[in-house]
Design a protein around this motif. Structure first.
Motif, PDB file in Angstrom:
ATOM      1  N   PHE A 183       0.835  -1.203   0.000  1.00 37.79           N
ATOM      2  CA  PHE A 183       0.000   0.000   0.000  1.00 37.79           C
ATOM      3  C   PHE A 183       0.870   1.253   0.000  1.00 37.79           C
ATOM      4  O   PHE A 183       0.566   2.241  -0.669  1.00 37.79           O
ATOM      5  CB  PHE A 183      -0.937   0.005   1.211  1.00 37.79           C
ATOM      6  N   LYS A 229      -5.572  -0.370   4.047  1.00 37.27           N
ATOM      7  CA  LYS A 229      -6.411   0.435   3.162  1.00 37.27           C
ATOM      8  C   LYS A 229      -6.893   1.697   3.862  1.00 37.27           C
ATOM      9  O   LYS A 229      -6.975   2.783   3.253  1.00 37.27           O
ATOM     10  CB  LYS A 229      -7.604  -0.399   2.697  1.00 37.27           C
ATOM     11  N   VAL A 237      -7.944  -0.528  -5.213  1.00 35.62           N
ATOM     12  CA  VAL A 237      -7.599  -1.897  -4.859  1.00 35.62           C
ATOM     13  C   VAL A 237      -8.401  -2.893  -5.702  1.00 35.62           C
ATOM     14  O   VAL A 237      -9.609  -2.725  -5.892  1.00 35.62           O
ATOM     15  CB  VAL A 237      -7.864  -2.165  -3.365  1.00 35.62           C
TER      16      VAL A 237
END
Length: 294
Positions: A183, A229, A237
């Motif tokens: 991420f 996230k 995503v």
């Protein structure tokens, strides 16, 4: 070709705990062996250092022949000076130092990894026996490092803003850290993230309803990413469930990715220690740079 170096941009989301939320890094150690592959990693490392404020430590390990000959030592010092000049040209703000050592490179990098934030080594596509780097197998360097290791490989010339960072997802703790790293890089590169989970062929389904099983698996996979996230809400995503070979699917996904991220060990598809795992194979076969996270 899209520039694969991370680009800094301000974020308005809170900072997550843990390594990948640090505002500034310490050292990025880049191992040089004089090959094109190892030099190709310099612009990538420079871009990362510019974003994180890290110092770059250049390391070259002398072979036994180089160690015994003063002319060869001089050549190796010139190699390090040339790399320093290249980095300075990319960003003069980067702090740089260099190390010329007579010790085996895997041992040196293993020692430096205790205080470094990242090790960067060159790689080449081949098999585990043929893929010898600095006289040592690349997987041994990964094994002996206490911090994440980036094995640099050239990226595909057709990379685009939709080319993702790919992360292999299983149940392990190292995979949790790999997800956080994936991420972070997807956010810095401003590209999507693809989370890929390959189901075990030996796992027995809870129900006979295949559709319900897939829904539950997707919910698990999405939940596995929730914490990271929430810290990177702008990252797009994509979730993928596959009933196939983890090595094959991750290698296939890496062919069009900016970066492949895997954990170093775990009870998932790549079980046991890093040696002998899917991760070990991918170090030799990934189609893009691969980050192995402990």
């Amino acid at each position: 070709m899209v520039n694969a170096e991370p680009r800094h941009r301000p974020t308005d989301h809170p900072v997550a705990p843990g390594f990948w939320a640090k505002h500034e890094w310490g050292d990025i150690v880049v191992a040089l062996d004089g090959t094109v592959k190892s030099r190709d990693a310099l612009p990538w490392a420079a871009g990362l250092a510019s974003v994180t404020g890290a110092r770059i430590r250049l390391v070259h390990a002398l072979t036994s022949r180089e160690s015994a000959r003063s002319l060869e030592r001089l050549h190796c010092r010139r190699l390090l000076r040339s790399a320093r000049r290249e980095l300075f040209g990319l960003d003069p703000r980067i702090a740089i130092d260099s190390i010329l050592t007579d010790d085996p490179i895997a041992s040196v990098l293993g020692a430096l990894s205790h205080t470094a934030d990242l090790i960067v080594i060159g790689g080449r596509e081949s098999g585990p026996i043929r893929d010898v780097l600095f006289g040592r197998n690349a997987t041994r360097i990964v094994e002996e490092s206490s911090c994440p290791v980036l094995v640099w490989r050239p990226q595909h010339a057709d990379l685009t803003p939709t080319s993702p960072v790919v992360v292999g997802v299983d149940h392990s703790d190292s995979c949790t850290r790999a997800i956080e790293a994936a991420f972070w890089f997807a956010d810095a590169l401003e590209v999507p993230l693809t989370a890929l989970h390959v189901g075990s062929p030996h796992r027995r389904p809870v129900t006979n309803d295949a559709e319900l099983e897939q829904i539950r698996a997707l919910e698990w996979l999405g939940g596995r990413l929730d914490a990271a996230k929430s810290m990177h809400p702008t990252v797009d995503v994509h979730l993928h469930l596959l009933d196939a070979s983890a090595e094959h699917e991750l290698r296939l996904a890496s062919a069009t990715a900016h970066l492949l991220v895997v954990g170093s060990r775990g009870p998932g598809p790549w079980t046991g220690p890093f040696t002998g795992s899917v991760g070990q194979s991918l170090v030799h076969a990934s189609g893009c740079p691969i980050l192995v996270v402990r």
